[in-house]
Design a protein around this motif. Structure first.
Motif, PDB file in Angstrom:
ATOM      1  N   SER A  73     -29.431  88.806 -22.561  1.00 32.75           N
ATOM      2  CA  SER A  73     -28.611  88.223 -23.630  1.00 32.75           C
ATOM      3  C   SER A  73     -29.161  88.576 -24.995  1.00 32.75           C
ATOM      4  N   VAL A  74     -28.278  88.494 -25.985  1.00 34.37           N
ATOM      5  CA  VAL A  74     -28.649  88.749 -27.375  1.00 34.37           C
ATOM      6  C   VAL A  74     -27.978  87.692 -28.250  1.00 34.37           C
ATOM      7  N   VAL A  75     -28.730  87.234 -29.252  1.00 37.69           N
ATOM      8  CA  VAL A  75     -28.217  86.294 -30.252  1.00 37.69           C
ATOM      9  C   VAL A  75     -28.672  86.798 -31.614  1.00 37.69           C
ATOM     10  N   VAL A  76     -27.821  86.648 -32.613  1.00 39.33           N
ATOM     11  CA  VAL A  76     -28.178  87.035 -33.973  1.00 39.33           C
ATOM     12  C   VAL A  76     -28.277  85.767 -34.808  1.00 39.33           C
ATOM     13  N   GLY A  77     -29.432  85.573 -35.446  1.00 39.71           N
ATOM     14  CA  GLY A  77     -29.622  84.422 -36.318  1.00 39.71           C
ATOM     15  C   GLY A  77     -28.885  84.621 -37.631  1.00 39.71           C
ATOM     16  N   PRO A  78     -28.727  83.545 -38.421  1.00 39.43           N
ATOM     17  CA  PRO A  78     -27.986  83.633 -39.680  1.00 39.43           C
ATOM     18  C   PRO A  78     -28.604  84.623 -40.680  1.00 39.43           C
ATOM     19  N   ASP A  79     -29.916  84.872 -40.541  1.00 35.65           N
ATOM     20  CA  ASP A  79     -30.589  85.821 -41.435  1.00 35.65           C
ATOM     21  C   ASP A  79     -30.575  87.244 -40.882  1.00 35.65           C
ATOM     22  N   GLY A  80     -29.908  87.458 -39.741  1.00 38.38           N
ATOM     23  CA  GLY A  80     -29.822  88.778 -39.136  1.00 38.38           C
ATOM     24  C   GLY A  80     -30.916  89.067 -38.118  1.00 38.38           C
ATOM     25  N   THR A  81     -31.859  88.143 -37.931  1.00 42.60           N
ATOM     26  CA  THR A  81     -32.890  88.333 -36.915  1.00 42.60           C
ATOM     27  C   THR A  81     -32.241  88.341 -35.538  1.00 42.60           C
ATOM     28  N   LEU A  82     -32.679  89.280 -34.697  1.00 38.40           N
ATOM     29  CA  LEU A  82     -32.128  89.421 -33.349  1.00 38.40           C
ATOM     30  C   LEU A  82     -33.076  88.794 -32.342  1.00 38.40           C
ATOM     31  N   TYR A  83     -32.506  88.127 -31.351  1.00 39.71           N
ATOM     32  CA  TYR A  83     -33.273  87.538 -30.255  1.00 39.71           C
ATOM     33  C   TYR A  83     -32.681  88.075 -28.954  1.00 39.71           C
ATOM     34  N   VAL A  84     -33.541  88.674 -28.143  1.00 36.61           N
ATOM     35  CA  VAL A  84     -33.100  89.294 -26.895  1.00 36.61           C
ATOM     36  C   VAL A  84     -33.919  88.721 -25.745  1.00 36.61           C
ATOM     37  N   THR A  85     -33.245  88.281 -24.692  1.00 36.03           N
ATOM     38  CA  THR A  85     -33.985  87.890 -23.494  1.00 36.03           C
ATOM     39  C   THR A  85     -34.324  89.157 -22.726  1.00 36.03           C
ATOM     40  N   ASN A  86     -35.596  89.319 -22.421  1.00 28.64           N
ATOM     41  CA  ASN A  86     -36.103  90.474 -21.709  1.00 28.64           C
ATOM     42  C   ASN A  86     -36.673  89.994 -20.382  1.00 28.64           C
ATOM     43  N   ARG A  87     -36.581  90.829 -19.363  1.00 28.22           N
ATOM     44  CA  ARG A  87     -36.979  90.430 -18.016  1.00 28.22           C
ATOM     45  C   ARG A  87     -36.190  89.186 -17.588  1.00 28.22           C
ATOM     46  N   GLY A  88     -34.944  89.138 -17.981  1.00 30.31           N
ATOM     47  CA  GLY A  88     -34.097  87.976 -17.751  1.00 30.31           C
ATOM     48  C   GLY A  88     -33.763  87.699 -16.302  1.00 30.31           C
ATOM     49  N   THR A  89     -34.040  88.646 -15.427  1.00 25.06           N
ATOM     50  CA  THR A  89     -33.770  88.428 -14.004  1.00 25.06           C
ATOM     51  C   THR A  89     -35.051  88.208 -13.210  1.00 25.06           C
ATOM     52  N   SER A  90     -36.182  88.093 -13.895  1.00 23.59           N
ATOM     53  CA  SER A  90     -37.480  87.956 -13.227  1.00 23.59           C
ATOM     54  C   SER A  90     -38.011  86.534 -13.363  1.00 23.59           C
ATOM     55  N   VAL A  91     -38.111  85.823 -12.256  1.00 18.74           N
ATOM     56  CA  VAL A  91     -38.604  84.450 -12.249  1.00 18.74           C
ATOM     57  C   VAL A  91     -40.034  84.412 -12.776  1.00 18.74           C
ATOM     58  N   GLY A  92     -40.256  83.575 -13.777  1.00 14.52           N
ATOM     59  CA  GLY A  92     -41.603  83.379 -14.326  1.00 14.52           C
ATOM     60  C   GLY A  92     -42.079  84.473 -15.261  1.00 14.52           C
ATOM     61  N   ALA A  93     -41.323  85.535 -15.438  1.00 20.93           N
ATOM     62  CA  ALA A  93     -41.763  86.637 -16.304  1.00 20.93           C
ATOM     63  C   ALA A  93     -40.846  86.851 -17.502  1.00 20.93           C
ATOM     64  N   GLY A  94     -39.758  86.087 -17.584  1.00 19.46           N
ATOM     65  CA  GLY A  94     -38.822  86.246 -18.669  1.00 19.46           C
ATOM     66  C   GLY A  94     -39.443  85.944 -20.025  1.00 19.46           C
ATOM     67  N   GLU A  95     -38.877  86.576 -21.059  1.00 16.63           N
ATOM     68  CA  GLU A  95     -39.386  86.361 -22.403  1.00 16.63           C
ATOM     69  C   GLU A  95     -38.256  86.540 -23.402  1.00 16.63           C
ATOM     70  N   VAL A  96     -38.443  85.987 -24.588  1.00 20.21           N
ATOM     71  CA  VAL A  96     -37.492  86.182 -25.674  1.00 20.21           C
ATOM     72  C   VAL A  96     -38.181  87.051 -26.726  1.00 20.21           C
ATOM     73  N   LEU A  97     -37.555  88.162 -27.026  1.00 22.77           N
ATOM     74  CA  LEU A  97     -38.075  89.060 -28.051  1.00 22.77           C
ATOM     75  C   LEU A  97     -37.395  88.764 -29.373  1.00 22.77           C
ATOM     76  N   ARG A  98     -38.161  88.767 -30.437  1.00 16.44           N
ATOM     77  CA  ARG A  98     -37.617  88.580 -31.790  1.00 16.44           C
ATOM     78  C   ARG A  98     -37.694  89.925 -32.504  1.00 16.44           C
TER      79      ARG A  98
END
Length: 163
Positions: free
Chosen positions: A135-160
């Motif tokens: 998934s991807v979300v864009v903050g009001p200031d244009g910062t991007l947030y991406v879920t990485n390893r989104g299908t891996s139990v216990g290893a998922g992370e959110v990248l900014r």
């Protein structure tokens, strides 16, 4: 409004539980080599709905599209030339961010990428080498947030990602 991948449809679910179909997207039954498999829906700067598609097997390169949909009208292809799109989001400048789950030649192989499509249609790869992004979300200031390893139990992370 719900993107329903199994039915290749866009559904409206009312508060009372009533469900109605707003649109359907091209599938094998309509002469395509794959089903649409819509995955995400966002409201664009123009008020229209934008819907991404994963496509079904064989997950061919450049087969996934982004549709523009206005209730009461048929969905129209807005952008094409993507692969395995799981999510989309608009930025404050009107750019559309397209998250591809994988880019490899077979099934879901290869790294994921995040592509920025500027309002003039110019495409820029913002992030590559992603591992099963979901998934991807864009903050009001244009910062991007991406879920990485989104299908891996216990290893998922959110990248900014800064704009």
């Amino acid at each position: 409004i719900v993107a329903e991948g199994a039915a290749n449809a866009l559904l409206r679910v009312r508060a009372n539980g009533d469900i109605s179909t707003l649109a359907t997207f091209p599938s094998r039954a309509q002469g395509r080599s794959t089903d649409a498999v819509p995955t995400a829906i966002v409201v664009g700067p123009d008020g229209a709905y934008y819907v991404s598609e994963l496509t079904g097997q064989p997950f061919a390169d450049a087969a996934a599209r982004i549709y523009r949909f206005v209730p009461g009208h048929a969905p129209e292809v807005f952008l094409e030339g993507f692969k395995t799109v799981l999510d989309i989001a608009f930025g404050p400048d009107g750019s559309l961010y397209v998250l591809q789950h994988a880019t490899g030649p077979v099934f879901f192989s290869g790294p994921g990428v995040l592509i920025r499509v500027a309002p003039d249609g110019t495409r820029t790869t913002v992030a590559e080498g992603l591992i099963r992004p979901t998934s991807v979300v864009v903050g009001p200031d244009g910062t991007l947030y991406v879920t990485n390893r989104g299908t891996s139990v216990g290893a998922g992370e959110v990248l900014r990602l800064l704009p």
